[in-house]
Design a protein around this motif. Structure first.
Motif, mmCIF file in Angstrom:
data_model
loop_
_atom_site.group_PDB
_atom_site.id
_atom_site.type_symbol
_atom_site.label_atom_id
_atom_site.label_comp_id
_atom_site.label_asym_id
_atom_site.label_seq_id
_atom_site.Cartn_x
_atom_site.Cartn_y
_atom_site.Cartn_z
ATOM 1 N N GLU A 141 7.458 -87.356 -28.481
ATOM 2 C CA GLU A 141 8.236 -86.167 -28.166
ATOM 3 C C GLU A 141 9.610 -86.546 -27.597
ATOM 4 O OE1 GLU A 141 7.376 -83.266 -28.990
ATOM 5 O OE2 GLU A 141 5.277 -83.620 -29.538
ATOM 6 N N PRO A 142 10.588 -85.632 -27.674
ATOM 7 C CA PRO A 142 11.919 -85.918 -27.116
ATOM 8 C C PRO A 142 11.837 -86.307 -25.637
ATOM 9 C CG PRO A 142 11.970 -83.911 -28.428
ATOM 10 C CD PRO A 142 10.520 -84.298 -28.298
ATOM 11 N N HIS A 143 12.516 -87.376 -25.281
ATOM 12 C CA HIS A 143 12.546 -87.865 -23.909
ATOM 13 C C HIS A 143 11.134 -88.026 -23.354
ATOM 14 C CE1 HIS A 143 16.868 -87.238 -23.847
ATOM 15 N NE2 HIS A 143 16.639 -86.032 -24.381
ATOM 16 N N GLY A 144 10.228 -88.469 -24.216
ATOM 17 C CA GLY A 144 8.840 -88.583 -23.797
ATOM 18 C C GLY A 144 8.239 -89.919 -24.156
ATOM 19 N N GLY A 145 7.141 -90.209 -23.498
ATOM 20 C CA GLY A 145 6.392 -91.420 -23.803
ATOM 21 C C GLY A 145 6.931 -92.640 -23.090
ATOM 22 N N GLN A 146 6.106 -93.664 -23.059
ATOM 23 C CA GLN A 146 6.499 -94.952 -22.501
ATOM 24 C C GLN A 146 6.451 -96.000 -23.602
ATOM 25 O OE1 GLN A 146 3.616 -95.513 -19.356
ATOM 26 N NE2 GLN A 146 4.951 -94.569 -17.835
ATOM 27 N N ALA A 147 7.202 -97.057 -23.411
ATOM 28 C CA ALA A 147 7.167 -98.144 -24.385
ATOM 29 C C ALA A 147 5.793 -98.799 -24.361
ATOM 30 C CB ALA A 147 8.245 -99.166 -24.063
ATOM 31 N N GLN A 148 5.226 -98.997 -25.548
ATOM 32 C CA GLN A 148 3.945 -99.700 -25.631
ATOM 33 C C GLN A 148 4.116 -101.158 -25.225
ATOM 34 O OE1 GLN A 148 2.777 -99.111 -29.787
ATOM 35 N NE2 GLN A 148 0.901 -98.151 -29.064
ATOM 36 N N PRO A 149 3.116 -101.750 -24.613
ATOM 37 C CA PRO A 149 3.162 -103.201 -24.407
ATOM 38 C C PRO A 149 3.189 -103.907 -25.761
ATOM 39 C CG PRO A 149 1.415 -102.187 -23.104
ATOM 40 C CD PRO A 149 1.897 -101.145 -24.053
ATOM 41 N N LEU A 150 3.857 -105.021 -25.814
ATOM 42 C CA LEU A 150 3.876 -105.809 -27.037
ATOM 43 C C LEU A 150 2.455 -106.284 -27.328
ATOM 44 C CD1 LEU A 150 6.025 -106.931 -29.033
ATOM 45 C CD2 LEU A 150 6.026 -109.030 -27.672
ATOM 46 N N HIS A 151 1.968 -106.035 -28.553
ATOM 47 C CA HIS A 151 0.570 -106.341 -28.849
ATOM 48 C C HIS A 151 0.384 -106.661 -30.328
ATOM 49 C CE1 HIS A 151 0.988 -102.104 -29.956
ATOM 50 N NE2 HIS A 151 -0.073 -102.250 -30.750
ATOM 51 N N GLY A 152 -0.773 -107.202 -30.653
ATOM 52 C CA GLY A 152 -1.215 -107.366 -32.022
ATOM 53 C C GLY A 152 -2.461 -106.536 -32.214
ATOM 54 N N ASP A 153 -2.684 -106.042 -33.433
ATOM 55 C CA ASP A 153 -3.823 -105.151 -33.667
ATOM 56 C C ASP A 153 -5.096 -105.896 -34.049
ATOM 57 O OD1 ASP A 153 -2.335 -102.956 -33.060
ATOM 58 O OD2 ASP A 153 -1.902 -102.401 -35.126
ATOM 59 N N ALA A 154 -5.031 -107.207 -34.198
ATOM 60 C CA ALA A 154 -6.191 -107.974 -34.654
ATOM 61 C C ALA A 154 -6.871 -108.638 -33.470
ATOM 62 C CB ALA A 154 -5.757 -109.022 -35.676
ATOM 63 N N LEU B 95 3.156 -104.254 -42.524
ATOM 64 C CA LEU B 95 2.976 -105.269 -41.488
ATOM 65 C C LEU B 95 1.695 -106.053 -41.718
ATOM 66 C CD1 LEU B 95 3.719 -103.315 -38.160
ATOM 67 C CD2 LEU B 95 5.346 -104.495 -39.640
ATOM 68 N N HIS B 96 1.745 -107.357 -41.527
ATOM 69 C CA HIS B 96 0.547 -108.186 -41.406
ATOM 70 C C HIS B 96 -0.192 -107.736 -40.150
ATOM 71 C CE1 HIS B 96 -1.872 -111.733 -40.364
ATOM 72 N NE2 HIS B 96 -1.685 -112.206 -41.591
ATOM 73 N N HIS B 97 -1.524 -107.707 -40.198
ATOM 74 C CA HIS B 97 -2.285 -107.149 -39.073
ATOM 75 C C HIS B 97 -2.056 -107.876 -37.747
ATOM 76 C CE1 HIS B 97 -5.428 -110.197 -40.395
ATOM 77 N NE2 HIS B 97 -5.291 -110.460 -39.119
ATOM 78 N N GLY B 98 -1.600 -109.117 -37.802
ATOM 79 C CA GLY B 98 -1.434 -109.878 -36.564
ATOM 80 C C GLY B 98 -0.051 -109.810 -35.949
ATOM 81 N N LEU B 99 0.886 -109.096 -36.575
ATOM 82 C CA LEU B 99 2.261 -109.097 -36.079
ATOM 83 C C LEU B 99 2.349 -108.457 -34.693
ATOM 84 C CD1 LEU B 99 5.131 -109.884 -37.191
ATOM 85 C CD2 LEU B 99 5.470 -107.434 -37.560
ATOM 86 N N TRP B 100 3.077 -109.099 -33.784
ATOM 87 C CA TRP B 100 3.290 -108.546 -32.453
ATOM 88 C C TRP B 100 4.264 -107.373 -32.576
ATOM 89 C CZ3 TRP B 100 4.639 -113.580 -29.260
ATOM 90 C CH2 TRP B 100 3.594 -114.504 -29.418
ATOM 91 N N HIS B 101 3.888 -106.226 -32.022
ATOM 92 C CA HIS B 101 4.732 -105.049 -32.150
ATOM 93 C C HIS B 101 4.416 -104.056 -31.038
ATOM 94 C CE1 HIS B 101 0.954 -103.795 -33.998
ATOM 95 N NE2 HIS B 101 1.324 -102.533 -33.809
ATOM 96 N N GLY B 102 5.212 -103.004 -30.949
ATOM 97 C CA GLY B 102 4.973 -101.952 -29.969
ATOM 98 C C GLY B 102 5.949 -100.808 -30.174
ATOM 99 N N GLY B 103 5.470 -99.580 -30.044
ATOM 100 C CA GLY B 103 6.340 -98.414 -30.151
ATOM 101 C C GLY B 103 7.233 -98.306 -28.925
ATOM 102 N N ARG B 104 8.461 -97.896 -29.135
ATOM 103 C CA ARG B 104 9.417 -97.763 -28.026
ATOM 104 C C ARG B 104 9.462 -96.322 -27.513
ATOM 105 N NH1 ARG B 104 9.976 -102.291 -25.739
ATOM 106 N NH2 ARG B 104 7.825 -102.158 -26.427
ATOM 107 N N ARG B 105 9.989 -96.156 -26.324
ATOM 108 C CA ARG B 105 10.158 -94.833 -25.722
ATOM 109 C C ARG B 105 11.214 -94.045 -26.507
ATOM 110 N NH1 ARG B 105 11.989 -96.209 -20.544
ATOM 111 N NH2 ARG B 105 14.110 -95.958 -21.315
ATOM 112 N N ASN B 106 11.015 -92.737 -26.637
ATOM 113 C CA ASN B 106 11.969 -91.881 -27.331
ATOM 114 C C ASN B 106 12.940 -91.271 -26.317
ATOM 115 O OD1 ASN B 106 13.356 -90.112 -28.948
ATOM 116 N ND2 ASN B 106 11.583 -88.892 -29.557
ATOM 117 N N ASP B 107 14.191 -91.723 -26.329
ATOM 118 C CA ASP B 107 15.193 -91.212 -25.405
ATOM 119 C C ASP B 107 16.121 -90.188 -26.052
ATOM 120 O OD1 ASP B 107 14.393 -92.755 -23.195
ATOM 121 O OD2 ASP B 107 15.469 -94.496 -23.970
ATOM 122 N N SER B 108 15.772 -89.735 -27.262
ATOM 123 C CA SER B 108 16.621 -88.785 -27.979
ATOM 124 C C SER B 108 16.153 -87.353 -27.759
ATOM 125 C CB SER B 108 16.599 -89.106 -29.480
ATOM 126 O OG SER B 108 15.381 -88.665 -30.063
#
Length: 271
Positions: free
Chosen positions: A95-108, A173-186
């Motif tokens: 949501e606009p101006h919502g959420g927190q940045a996910q920790p950097l993680h892998g899904d595997a 994405l390869h299942h092991g890639l380190w990634h994370g969703g960022r906070r939405n500041d828009s």
């Protein structure tokens, strides 16, 4: 779903093996993105784990239309082959101006397969700006095994990729890639649709291999990313050589003898 049009090239496959991701900008046409936003806002009905792709989504559903686009279907076939199964899917909404940045993680979490991989498709129906906080990923991190959020304490890594893309972009994405969703500041809600696919065939030469001997293949596979340590970072190239051998069936492939020198076990007795 068996459409082989739009298969990836060997250069593109090598880029995926080295980076752990492949991005197709604006491959979904504008009218479909409008439909996609409405479909994601209404949510996508769940699919049982292990459902074959051909039966996972109704013929008139947006998800089916997305996956039948030639470039999307061709890339998916190149990576996981015909008739993969759907592991799960999820509609991510920030949501606009919502959420927190996910920790950097892998899904595997416990996935240590060295010669096979699942693929996660991420579809962005709208243009994503830096302020909207698209997915962050770390190129070349997918073959360094971690347990989900072991990397969560890392805030920023040199060479990380903050996704900024036009509407209709699809990223694999390869299942092991380190990634994370960022906070939405828009001021705009950000949507992303993710599907994870499991292969049902051996992932060997599923793409267009006509350019397999192109020098750009080895150039892609030999890429070094800024976060790599001088010594330990060599293991990333070692592991991607092993993966490329598995994908091509060429057990003699190497880059500067990285694997050859450490697998040298002569059986001949000395005189």
């Amino acid at each position: 779903m068996g459409n082989r049009e739009g298969l990836l090239s060997s250069v593109q496959m090598a880029r995926f093996v080295a980076r752990g991701s492949l991005r197709l900008d604006a491959v979904v046409p504008p009218e479909m993105n409008t439909e996609g936003l409405a479909a994601l806002a209404a949510d996508v009905p769940p699919v049982p784990y292990g459902t074959p792709l051909s039966t996972a989504y109704a013929a008139d559903s947006f998800a089916r239309k997305l996956l039948e686009l030639p470039l999307v279907a061709g890339a998916l076939h190149s990576l996981v082959g015909p008739e993969p199964t759907v592991d799960h899917h999820f509609v991510h909404i920030r949501e606009p101006h919502g959420g927190q940045a996910q920790p950097l993680h892998g899904d595997a979490i416990i996935d240590v397969r060295p010669d096979a991989f699942d693929v996660q498709l991420m579809y962005f129906p709208q243009a994503v700006t830096l302020e909207m906080g698209g997915t962050l990923s770390v190129p070349g991190s997918h073959l360094r095994r971690i347990n989900e959020s072991d990397t969560g304490r890392y805030q920023n890594l040199r060479g990380q990729d903050r996704l900024v893309c036009p509407a209709g972009t699809v990223v694999f994405l390869h299942h092991g890639l380190w990634h994370g969703g960022r906070r939405n500041d828009s001021d705009t809600a950000r949507y992303m649709f993710k599907i994870r696919f499991n292969p049902t065939v051996r992932q060997r030469r599923l793409w267009d291999t006509s350019d397999l001997d192109d020098p750009r293949v080895t150039a892609e596979l030999d890429a070094v990313f800024p976060w790599y340590e001088h010594a330990t970072g060599r293991l990333e190239r070692y592991n991607r050589i092993l993966l490329w051998r598995a994908l091509t069936g060429d057990d003699g492939f190497d880059l500067d003898h990285w694997v050859t020198r450490v697998s040298n076990r002569p059986r001949k007795e000395s005189a």
